[in-house]
Enzyme design. Structure first.
Site, PDB file in Angstrom:
ATOM      1  N   CYS A 138       0.677  -1.187  -0.052  1.00 52.85           N
ATOM      2  CA  CYS A 138       0.052   0.177  -0.013  1.00 52.85           C
ATOM      3  C   CYS A 138       0.898   1.359   0.082  1.00 52.85           C
ATOM      4  CB  CYS A 138      -0.925  -0.311   1.274  1.00 52.85           C
ATOM      5  SG  CYS A 138      -0.058  -0.086   2.651  1.00 52.85           S
ATOM      6  N   HIS A 191      -2.498   0.829   6.994  1.00 56.89           N
ATOM      7  CA  HIS A 191      -2.816   0.660   5.405  1.00 56.89           C
ATOM      8  C   HIS A 191      -2.900   2.315   4.731  1.00 56.89           C
ATOM      9  CE1 HIS A 191      -4.139  -1.068   1.812  1.00 56.89           C
ATOM     10  NE2 HIS A 191      -5.209  -0.325   1.806  1.00 56.89           N
ATOM     11  N   ASN A 203      -5.884   2.008  -4.270  1.00 58.58           N
ATOM     12  CA  ASN A 203      -4.650   1.374  -3.169  1.00 58.58           C
ATOM     13  C   ASN A 203      -4.483   0.189  -3.617  1.00 58.58           C
ATOM     14  OD1 ASN A 203      -6.571  -0.364  -0.909  1.00 58.58           O
ATOM     15  ND2 ASN A 203      -7.598   0.394  -2.444  1.00 58.58           N
TER      16      ASN A 203
END
Length: 231
Positions: A138, A191, A203
């Site tokens: 990410c 994240h 993402n």
């Protein structure tokens, strides 16, 4: 022509060919539960790909497309089966030739960031990946894409969280970052994604590099805050 049981190229009328194709696409779209990428790849592979994906989490990924192609080729004794890149080929037309249109109020450099990030849509998630060669996790995708716009960000999601000014969701514009916690055991921020507006982010997650919905479900439950890159 094949979708109605005829040999390839049996239909000579372009109009009739389109009618048959759209009807088949609609049927596949319904079976795929409205998942556009799963529909597209199944349009190329056949409906069996939907059943294959549903037994493996139910969501399209490029990795599953490659696995199915290899599996079918081995099963049928063919050198190859279908086109694992079919989704990419079609989606680049939907995106307007692979470029991002300007968004009112977006962060300066947003188009550059997203034009780079979209090159990797559908690629599998790669833990600790930070380059196109290694694949992306990410924060690796965020760092790489923003660097293309001349914006330097730290490497991890936790560090990127610390490098941004926290803003309310109502203030967020395309190009801001969005942060999450509890997606795995570790630091507080686990994240990060690129906010693209209208309650969505772009993402790299376990399902691959993709757009995700922030309005409800898993990501909503784990959302911590939105962040704006400091000047």
């Amino acid at each position: 022509s094949e979708s109605i049981g005829l040999p390839p190229n049996s239909i000579t009328s372009p109009e009739y060919s389109i009618q048959v194709g759209v009807k088949h696409f609609a049927a596949v779209f319904k079976k795929a539960g409205g998942d556009v990428r799963l529909t597209l790849q199944s349009y190329n592979y056949g409906g069996g790909f939907i059943d294959f994906v549903k037994k493996r989490g139910g969501k399209y990924t490029k990795a599953l497309a490659l696995e199915f192609s290899r599996f079918q080729a081995l099963k049928l004794g063919w050198r190859s089966y279908g086109d694992p890149n079919y989704v990419d080929h079609v989606m680049r037309y939907l995106k307007g030739g692979g470029t991002v249109k300007p968004v009112n109020g977006a962060m300066e450099g947003y188009e550059t960031v997203m034009n780079e990030a979209l090159k990797y849509e559908g690629d599998p998630y790669q833990w600790a990946g930070s380059t196109p060669k290694t694949g992306f996790d990410c924060s690796g995708l965020v760092q790489w894409a923003y660097r293309k716009a001349g914006i330097s960000l730290p490497r991890t999601a936790q560090e990127q969280y610390g490098a941004t000014k926290k803003i309310a969701e109502s203030e967020a514009v395309a190009g801001d970052l969005v942060f999450f916690t509890g997606t795995y055991k570790g630091k507080f921020i686990t994240h990060v994604g690129i906010y693209v507006g209208e309650g969505r982010m772009y993402n790299s997650n376990d399902s691959g590099v993709q757009y995700s919905d922030l309005k409800k479900g898993y990501w909503r439950d784990h959302l911590v805050s939105f962040g704006r890159i400091k000047n």
